[in-house]
Design an enzyme around this catalytic site. Structure first.
Site, PDB file in Angstrom:
ATOM      1  N   SER A 125       0.827  -1.202   0.000  1.00 25.96           N
ATOM      2  CA  SER A 125       0.000   0.000   0.000  1.00 25.96           C
ATOM      3  C   SER A 125       0.870   1.264   0.000  1.00 25.96           C
ATOM      4  O   SER A 125       1.585   1.512  -0.953  1.00 25.96           O
ATOM      5  CB  SER A 125      -0.984  -0.030   1.169  1.00 25.96           C
ATOM      6  OG  SER A 125      -2.143   0.716   0.868  1.00 25.96           O
ATOM      7  N   LYS A 177     -21.392  18.450  10.324  1.00 20.86           N
ATOM      8  CA  LYS A 177     -20.224  18.692  11.159  1.00 20.86           C
ATOM      9  C   LYS A 177     -19.786  17.441  11.919  1.00 20.86           C
ATOM     10  O   LYS A 177     -18.603  17.268  12.202  1.00 20.86           O
ATOM     11  CB  LYS A 177     -20.518  19.837  12.149  1.00 20.86           C
ATOM     12  CG  LYS A 177     -19.308  20.270  12.958  1.00 20.86           C
ATOM     13  CD  LYS A 177     -18.185  20.738  12.040  1.00 20.86           C
ATOM     14  CE  LYS A 177     -16.971  21.197  12.835  1.00 20.86           C
ATOM     15  NZ  LYS A 177     -15.833  21.518  11.962  1.00 20.86           N
TER      16      LYS A 177
END
Length: 308
Positions: A125, A177
């Site tokens: 990765s 939020k």
């Protein structure tokens, strides 16, 4: 107490003498140079990417991007350094940190110094993302590599909080939020938002591999399923140039730099007597920091990371 202090001071001085001696002069840069092998005035610098890749910190078990960029910059600015070896043993990590290191690798090569990636047990990765910026990649036949993809791990503690009688109180301005809050499940809209962010980082990964390995994006996408490969499999797929040990990587770097001989040095931190006696030992992580790293309580982070 005085005797114990004197003993610590003496051992510290012996330790520093051993670290700063050994035939290699103390570096003028931030990092000391430890002799690895070879001879001659020209140097090949080894930058070790060990552990999970993180942005910043003081962790012995992590590859800290700020430190690695500093080492690469020191190699780039040192006229005696003619090539760099990235010694990678990492499952990847932060998307931002991996990209930061990758771009500094490109800067080293723009300075005319070839970079060779030497893969250890794992270079997956984000570890592969960094390697893709190198001019050559050398892997062991059994190296665990590839895993080209992106992951975002979120916690859902809603059930556990209910069982404990804990009810979170959220006060916010902005409808989204508290996206990713561990105290409730994601809405479909929120899931799509995160998926869009992941897809963007995935496309970035594909572009990096395509450029570094001289492949088309379509060819990279065929192998960019997130699955890991052995070093031998990766070579067959064009993700690795050759199989071999660290010494093979050294020989490759020497040839690319046009050197008949070279002194191989590895960067390591400068350790002062204050660090040893009064400043504690850098790299030790507190229990709170370990918890934050393990469960991600500091917030969602996109990662080029192989996880099991």
């Amino acid at each position: 107490m005085a005797l114990a202090t004197a003993a610590v001071l003496f051992l510290g001085m012996v330790f520093l003498a051993a670290r700063l001696g050994g035939g290699i002069p103390r570096s003028a840069g931030v990092w000391n140079e430890r002799f690895v092998q070879g001879e001659g005035p020209d140097k090949i610098a080894v930058v070790s990417v060990e552990g999970e890749i993180v942005q910043t910190g003081d962790l012995t078990s992590a590859a800290v991007a700020d430190d690695l960029v500093s080492q690469l910059r020191q190699a780039r600015e040192d006229d005696a350094v003619k090539a760099v070896i990235l010694r990678i043993n990492s499952p990847g990590g932060s998307v931002v940190a991996s990209d930061q290191i990758y771009h500094e690798v490109l800067e080293v090569q723009r300075a005319g110094k070839p970079v060779v990636a030497s893969m250890g047990e794992v270079a997956a990765s984000g570890g592969y993302y960094i390697a893709a910026g190198a001019r050559r990649i050398v892997a062991n036949p059994s190296t665990f590599t590839g895993s080209i993809g992106v992951i975002l791990v979120l916690l859902n503690l809603e059930g556990a909080a209910g069982n404990l009688g804990v009810e979170p109180i959220i006060i916010k301005a902005g409808r989204l939020k508290d996206i990713g809050s561990p105290f409730r499940d994601l809405t479909e809209e929120e899931r799509q938002i995160f998926q869009g962010m992941i897809d963007q980082s995935y496309d970035q990964f594909v572009d990096v591999v395509a450029e570094g390995r001289h492949m088309s994006a379509a060819e990279v996408e065929q192998v960019a399923t997130g699955r890991p490969f052995t070093g031998e499999q990766a070579q067959d797929l064009g993700l690795v140039d050759r199989l071999g040990t660290f010494d093979v990587a050294v020989g490759t770097a020497r040839r690319l730099a046009g050197l008949e001989r070279a002194t191989v040095v590895e960067y390591e931190p400068q350790v002062s007597l204050e660090d040893l006696v009064g400043g504690g030992f850098p790299g030790l992580r507190s229990p709170v920091e370990e918890l934050e790293r393990q469960v991600g309580v500091t917030g969602p982070v996109l990662k080029y990371l192989y996880v099991t």
